[in-house]
Each structure stands twice: as structure tokens, then as C-alpha cells.
Scaffold this active site. Structure first.
Site, PDB file in Angstrom:
ATOM      1  N   LYS A 260      -9.940   4.120  -4.307  1.00 28.77           N
ATOM      2  CA  LYS A 260      -9.576   3.039  -3.383  1.00 28.77           C
ATOM      3  C   LYS A 260     -10.462   3.134  -2.153  1.00 28.77           C
ATOM      4  CE  LYS A 260      -5.899   1.668  -0.113  1.00 28.77           C
ATOM      5  NZ  LYS A 260      -4.489   1.829   0.307  1.00 28.77           N
ATOM      6  N   ASP A 265      -7.546  -0.903   6.863  1.00 30.59           N
ATOM      7  CA  ASP A 265      -6.332  -1.554   6.367  1.00 30.59           C
ATOM      8  C   ASP A 265      -5.454  -1.968   7.539  1.00 30.59           C
ATOM      9  OD1 ASP A 265      -4.125  -2.444   5.025  1.00 30.59           O
ATOM     10  OD2 ASP A 265      -3.480  -0.453   4.314  1.00 30.59           O
ATOM     11  N   LYS A 272       0.341  -4.390  10.055  1.00 29.87           N
ATOM     12  CA  LYS A 272       0.944  -3.100  10.403  1.00 29.87           C
ATOM     13  C   LYS A 272       1.269  -3.061  11.884  1.00 29.87           C
ATOM     14  CE  LYS A 272      -1.454  -0.202   7.011  1.00 29.87           C
ATOM     15  NZ  LYS A 272      -0.250   0.280   6.315  1.00 29.87           N
ATOM     16  N   ASP A 283      -8.611   4.763   5.113  1.00 33.05           N
ATOM     17  CA  ASP A 283      -8.014   4.220   3.895  1.00 33.05           C
ATOM     18  C   ASP A 283      -9.020   4.061   2.757  1.00 33.05           C
ATOM     19  OD1 ASP A 283      -5.577   3.568   2.755  1.00 33.05           O
ATOM     20  OD2 ASP A 283      -5.780   1.424   3.171  1.00 33.05           O
ATOM     21  N   ASP A 342       0.067  -5.884   2.679  1.00 31.50           N
ATOM     22  CA  ASP A 342      -0.232  -4.492   3.035  1.00 31.50           C
ATOM     23  C   ASP A 342      -0.177  -3.569   1.811  1.00 31.50           C
ATOM     24  OD1 ASP A 342      -0.880  -2.376   4.659  1.00 31.50           O
ATOM     25  OD2 ASP A 342       1.119  -2.167   5.545  1.00 31.50           O
ATOM     26  N   GLU A 344      -2.147  -3.411  -0.581  1.00 29.08           N
ATOM     27  CA  GLU A 344      -3.431  -3.925  -1.056  1.00 29.08           C
ATOM     28  C   GLU A 344      -4.179  -2.927  -1.934  1.00 29.08           C
ATOM     29  OE1 GLU A 344      -3.091  -2.313   1.678  1.00 29.08           O
ATOM     30  OE2 GLU A 344      -4.806  -0.952   1.589  1.00 29.08           O
ATOM     31  N   ARG A 346      -3.246  -1.063  -4.396  1.00 33.22           N
ATOM     32  CA  ARG A 346      -2.960  -1.214  -5.826  1.00 33.22           C
ATOM     33  C   ARG A 346      -3.670  -2.443  -6.401  1.00 33.22           C
ATOM     34  NH1 ARG A 346       3.358  -1.227  -4.586  1.00 33.22           N
ATOM     35  NH2 ARG A 346       2.539  -0.005  -2.858  1.00 33.22           N
TER      36      ARG A 346
HETATM   37  N1  BES Z   1      -2.994   2.527   3.158  1.00 30.55           N
HETATM   38  C1  BES Z   1      -1.593   2.325   3.132  1.00 30.55           C
HETATM   39  C2  BES Z   1      -0.834   3.610   2.822  1.00 30.55           C
HETATM   40  C3  BES Z   1      -0.869   4.665   3.882  1.00 30.55           C
HETATM   41  C4  BES Z   1       0.061   4.680   4.895  1.00 30.55           C
HETATM   42  C5  BES Z   1      -1.789   5.677   3.825  1.00 30.55           C
HETATM   43  C6  BES Z   1       0.037   5.665   5.846  1.00 30.55           C
HETATM   44  C7  BES Z   1      -1.813   6.675   4.766  1.00 30.55           C
HETATM   45  C8  BES Z   1      -0.903   6.677   5.782  1.00 30.55           C
HETATM   46  C9  BES Z   1      -1.225   1.296   2.071  1.00 30.55           C
HETATM   47  O1  BES Z   1      -2.147   0.306   1.863  1.00 30.55           O
HETATM   48  C10 BES Z   1       0.026   0.654   2.543  1.00 30.55           C
HETATM   49  O2  BES Z   1      -0.019  -0.018   3.532  1.00 30.55           O
HETATM   50  N2  BES Z   1       1.111   0.867   1.826  1.00 30.55           N
HETATM   51  C11 BES Z   1       2.365   0.328   2.185  1.00 30.55           C
HETATM   52  C12 BES Z   1       3.011  -0.202   0.940  1.00 30.55           C
HETATM   53  C13 BES Z   1       4.221  -1.053   1.177  1.00 30.55           C
HETATM   54  C14 BES Z   1       3.834  -2.341   1.877  1.00 30.55           C
HETATM   55  C15 BES Z   1       4.874  -1.342  -0.141  1.00 30.55           C
HETATM   56  C16 BES Z   1       3.197   1.429   2.809  1.00 30.55           C
HETATM   57  O3  BES Z   1       3.081   2.576   2.375  1.00 30.55           O
HETATM   58  O4  BES Z   1       3.926   1.147   3.746  1.00 30.55           O
HETATM   59 ZN    ZN Z   2      -4.094   0.752   2.335  1.00 28.47          ZN
HETATM   60 MN    MN Z   3      -1.874  -1.322   3.214  1.00 32.12          MN
END
Ligand code: BES
Ligand code: ZN
Ligand code: MN
Length: 500
Positions: A260, A265, A272, A283, A342, A344, A346
């Protein structure tokens, strides 16, 4: 970068005014160089370690300044019990030694090693621990910079020094891969946009990697609707980069690593919160790790065919950005209802996985991603989450994790979790709700990997670190490079035993 050379363990090799670190096991007889220096200094080492009640416990250090015999400092580093002496202990000690020698430009490290391989691993620890991302420090005084520039490893007998020298190039290739990953992951997002990231990868062709870069038009043609949806809100064009290393038999199916690479992000329209958003420059760590791994495999001429595929994209907001509720069609043909922009990572991986599967029919696919905050809630910063559809591959990964100190924890998967990503209007939705958030993310990926062996490493809690650890200074860790290099070396290179 810390320059490493190997020499025999004799005091004559050490010049006047030098600093020497001695790596010594707890209960073993003191190594020859310890005895030599102790005698030359009239017993300064023995006195010093008695005064400090120093026992040579693992990675503990004791610094003796101006001990005599023309030496500037002697650093004693414990290796712990000889019986527990594994490569990780040697690396940790090498890292501690490099840290404690830090004030001298040229350091010496004498290791009480039984094999050249062990001495080389102490050197590896020193190299990894001395890493620093220095690019943007323009006003730091020379005194404030770490000065250790060269390290001569004094590896006992001549044959051990020779064996260490022979073992070093392969380890140095891995260290180079780790540093490359740390450099990429540390870069801020204004510098490392997807096109710049792709150029940095293309520059690795000198290692013998075949590199192919796909731009938006090509990705459109291939049907990467899931990745392209994420890219819509950014002014930066996305890229897919494919790295190929041909070190195995011409007709052998490759192993494949997928990363990824979200260079920033913001969350997109499902934005966020401001606090901590700067962390999202990391990210792209999954992609950064795949790049470092491929550089390591090429650098040490691994006898394997390997593919690295990274999806590079920035997740931003604008009038052109993807909306919550949009439905996109992935490369696999499956449709996805994007309920949260968010989630994204996946979406990016979905296209990378099915494309890799279709084009390369690999022996296995392992993807790496800073995929979910939920994995940090579950596992903290001690283990990356391991999700797999294959018992053997999962087991091999767990073992490689233990051997390298890049620890994994296997997480469950199953139909009950898969149900949570059913959509009312498309083949699936991209979020499954808060419960089991890392698992539903993995279930989503599983829909794009086919029946063959696949593993997903959620490295969100491991890609960067806020405190120094042995061989891993705070900042970008390059978690996964050593682990996956080890997996390949132990199980997938010609001559390695896949079953044993
Ligand atoms: N890049 C983030 C995950 C992340 C969060 C990595 C904090 C490192 C530290 C990912 O893209 C994301 O935003 N995931 C969301 C998913 C949710 C919207 C289902 C998350 O983990 O909140
Ligand atoms: Zn992300
Ligand atoms: Mn995200």
C-alpha cells in the site's frame, strides 16, 4: 552511512587514541582482546567492570574513558548468556556498541564471536542502529551530529574474520534495503508524491531489477477502478510500479509482494481529525517496505524470482474527490460501495492483488499495509497483524518474524466477518463497522486474492516508532524488510526447504 570493515582481533590493528567496543558473553572466558587490553592498561577493564558491577547482561553497556594503553575509550557490551546467543542478540549488541562509540569518527568493535556469521550480524546491528534521516537538518553543528563514520569489526582469529567478510555482502544488501525503506518512509508527502516515489523506484534498475511504471491512462485501461477512485481528489497522478527480480530458474513462478503506497492519507471527503494527521505521510510504508525488500533481494542476488507491486496514490479532498456512497468497479470486475473514503488502503490493494494474481500467477502473495487503526488498538506496537488463508505460509511468516525480531501475531478470519462487508447495492462495501475492524479489512482483501496462498500484514502499529530500540532508531522502522528477506532465504530460494 556507517562504513564497515573486518580485521583480525589484534590490538596492533587499533591506532593510538581509538575507541574500542568489546562484545562479551556473560559466563564465557574473556576474549583474547579483552585480556590483551586489560593487561596493557594494568587491569583497567577488570577494575572498571567491578566498580560498575557489570555482568555482561544482554545489550547492557559500560563505558570506560581513558583507560590507558593509548585508548580513548573502551565500551563493554554484554551479549548475555552464551547458550542464548542468537543473531538477534549479536545485532542488538552491535547496535548498542555503535551508539556508545558515537563520539569517535572511527570506531572498533571486537566481538567474542564463534563464527564469522555472528561477527557479521554484530556489524549488521551496528549499521542498522546507526541509521539517521538527515536530509532536512541544514543547521546542525558538527558536534551535534553523530560522528561514527567507520567501524572496524575485530573478529577474533583470521579465519573468523575471513568468514565474516564473506558473510557481510548479503547482510549489507539487506541493510541497504532497510535504509532505503526508512529513507522513503521518512520523506514528507510534499516531496514524495506518487510520481516522485515511482521515479525513486525506477532509479533502482542499477541493482538488476526490472522496473515497469504504469500511469493513469494505462491503469484506466487495465480497469483499476478502485485505486483510481482514491486518486480522484488529488492533483498528483497515481502510479503503479512493478519490480521484478529474476534470480531463480527461468520457468519458476515468482513469489510476490504487494504494498500500500498512500503517500498521504487525509481520509478524503471522510476527512480525518486534524490531530495526528501528519502521521499519514507514513501511509506508504507498505510500499516502501516492498521496495526495500526487492532491493535487498537483488542486492544479495537471491536465487528466487520475485515480484514487487506497489500502488502509489494520494488520498485528498477536492471538487473531484470520490464521495461516500460512490460505487467503483475493481480490476477483478467486482464492484465496491465506498461508504468511507478513509478506508482507501483496501481499495488500492484490491486492484494490486488481483492484477498481480492474474498477471504473474505467483507461488504466494504477501501484502503489507498500514491498513487499520484498529490493529494498533488490538496489538499495540509489539506485533504486526498477520492474516492468511494458508497454514504453511502463515507458519513460515511467524517463524521468520521470531528469527528477525519483527514479530507477527496471527489474527482470525472467517465467514462471519466476511458477512459484515456485504453491500445493499454492490458486491461489497469498503467498511464493516467498528467491531473487528482489522479483520473485516482483511476479509475485504481476501476477495481479491483467489485460492492460492496469501498473507496480509497490517503494519499500522509497526511502520514507525516513537522510541529508539536496538537496531531501530525512532522514526521509520522498515518493519518487514528483514522478515520477508528471511522468509525468502529460509523457504523460497533454490536450495531452501519449503516444507522443512
Ligand atoms: N491509513 C489508515 C490506517 C492507519 C491509522 C494507519 C492510524 C496508521 C495509524 C487507513 O487508511 C484508515 O484510515 N483506516 C481507517 C478505516 C476505517 C475508516 C474503516 C481507520 O483505521 O480508522
Ligand atoms: Zn490509509
Ligand atoms: Mn485512510
Amino acid at each position: 552511512m556507517l562504513e564497515i570493515t573486518f580485521a583480525e582481533g589484534r590490538l596492533e590493528v587499533v591506532p593510538e587514541g581509538a575507541s574500542v567496543a568489546l562484545l562479551v558473553a556473560e559466563e564465557a572466558a574473556r576474549p583474547a582482546l579483552f585480556t590483551t587490553i586489560d593487561e596493557a592498561t594494568g587491569g583497567a577493564l577488570t577494575r572498571g567492570l567491578q566498580a560498575a558491577e557489570f555482568t555482561f547482561a544482554r545489550s547492557k553497556t559500560c563505558v570506560l574513558l581513558g583507560p590507558g594503553a593509548g585508548l580513548s575509550r573502551v565500551v563493554l557490551v554484554g551479549l548475555g548468556k552464551r547458550a542464548d546467543l542468537d543473531m538477534r542478540a549479536l545485532e542488538a549488541a552491535g547496535s548498542a556498541a555503535a551508539g556508545a562509540l558515537g563520539r569517535a569518527p572511527a570506531g572498533f568493535l571486537a566481538v567474542d564471536a564463534l563464527t564469522g556469521e555472528q561477527a557479521a550480524h554484530a556489524a549488521l546491528g551496528a549499521r542498522l542502529g546507526a541509521y539517521r534521516f538527515d536530509r532536512y537538518r541544514t543547521r546542525e553543528s558538527a558536534e551535534d551530529k553523530p560522528r561514527l563514520a567507520t567501524l572496524t569489526v575485530l573478529a577474533g582469529e583470521p579465519d573468523i574474520a575471513r568468514a565474516a567478510r564473506a558473510a557481510w555482502p548479503a547482510l549489507e544488501a539487506v541493510a541497504h534495503g532497510v535504509a532505503l525503506t526508512r529513507d522513503l518512509v521518512s520523506e514528507p508527502a510534499n516531496v514524495l508524491s506518487p510520481p516522485v516515489f515511482a521515479e525513486r523506484i525506477a532509479a533502482l534498475a542499477y541493482l538488476g531489477l526490472e522496473i515497469e511504471t504504469l500511469g493513469p491512462a494505462e491503469m484506466q485501461r487495465l480497469g483499476f477502478g478502485a485505486l483510481l477512485g482514491v486518486a480522484m481528489g488529488s492533483d498528483k497522478e497515481p502510479r503503479t510500479v512493478i519490480m521484478r527480480w529474476n534470480g531463480g530458474a527461468a520457468d519458476a513462478a515468482p513469489v510476490a509482494f504487494i504494498g500500500k503506497g498512500v503517500t498521504f492519507d487525509s481520509g478524503g471527503i471522510s476527512i480525518k481529525p486534524a490531530g495526528g494527521m501528519e502521521d499519514m505521510k507514513w501511509d506508504m510504508a507498505g510500499a516502501g517496505t516492498v521496495v526495500g525488500l526487492m532491493a535487498a533481494l537483488a542486492g544479495r542476488q537471491a536465487r528466487v524470482n520475485a515480484i514487487g507491486v506497489v500502488g502509489l496514490v494520494e488520498n485528498m479532498l477536492s471538487g473531484g474527490a470520490q464521495r461516500p456512497g460512490d460505487v467503483v468497479t475493481s480490476h477483478s470486475g467486482q464492484t465496491i460501495e465506498v461508504l468511507n473514503t478513509d478506508a482507501e488502503g483496501r481499495l488500492v490493494l484490491a486492484d494490486m492483488l488481483s492484477y498481480t494474481l492474474e498477471r504473474y500467477k505467483p507461488r504466494f502473495m504477501v501484502d503489507l499495509a498500514t491498513l487499520t487503526g484498529a490493529i494498533i488498538v488490538g496489538l499495540g506496537h509489539e506485533h504486526a497483524g498477520l492474516f492468511s488463508n494458508d497454514e504453511a505460509l502463515a507458519q513460515q511468516l511467524l517463524e521468520a518474524g521470531l528469527a528477525t525480531g519483527e514479530a507477527l501475531w496471527r489474527m482470525p478470519m472467517g465467514d462471519g466477518y466476511d458477512k459484515l462487508i456485504r453491500s445493499d447495492i454492490a458486491d461489497m462495501k469498503n467498511i464493516g463497522g467498528r467491531p473487528g475492524g482489522s479483520i473485516t479489512a482483511a476479509q475485504f482483501l481476501k476477495r481479491f486474492v483467489g485460492p492460492g496462498p496469501w498473507a496480509h500484514l497490517d503494519i499500522a502499529g509497526m511502520a514507525w516508532s516513537s522510541k529508539d530500540a536496538p537496531g531501530v532508531p525512532k522514526g521509520a522502522t522498515a518493519f518487514g524488510v528483514r522478515l520477508l528477506d528471511r522468509l525468502v532465504a529460509a523457504r523460497y530460494e533454490d536450495g531452501a526447504s519449503e516444507s522443512g
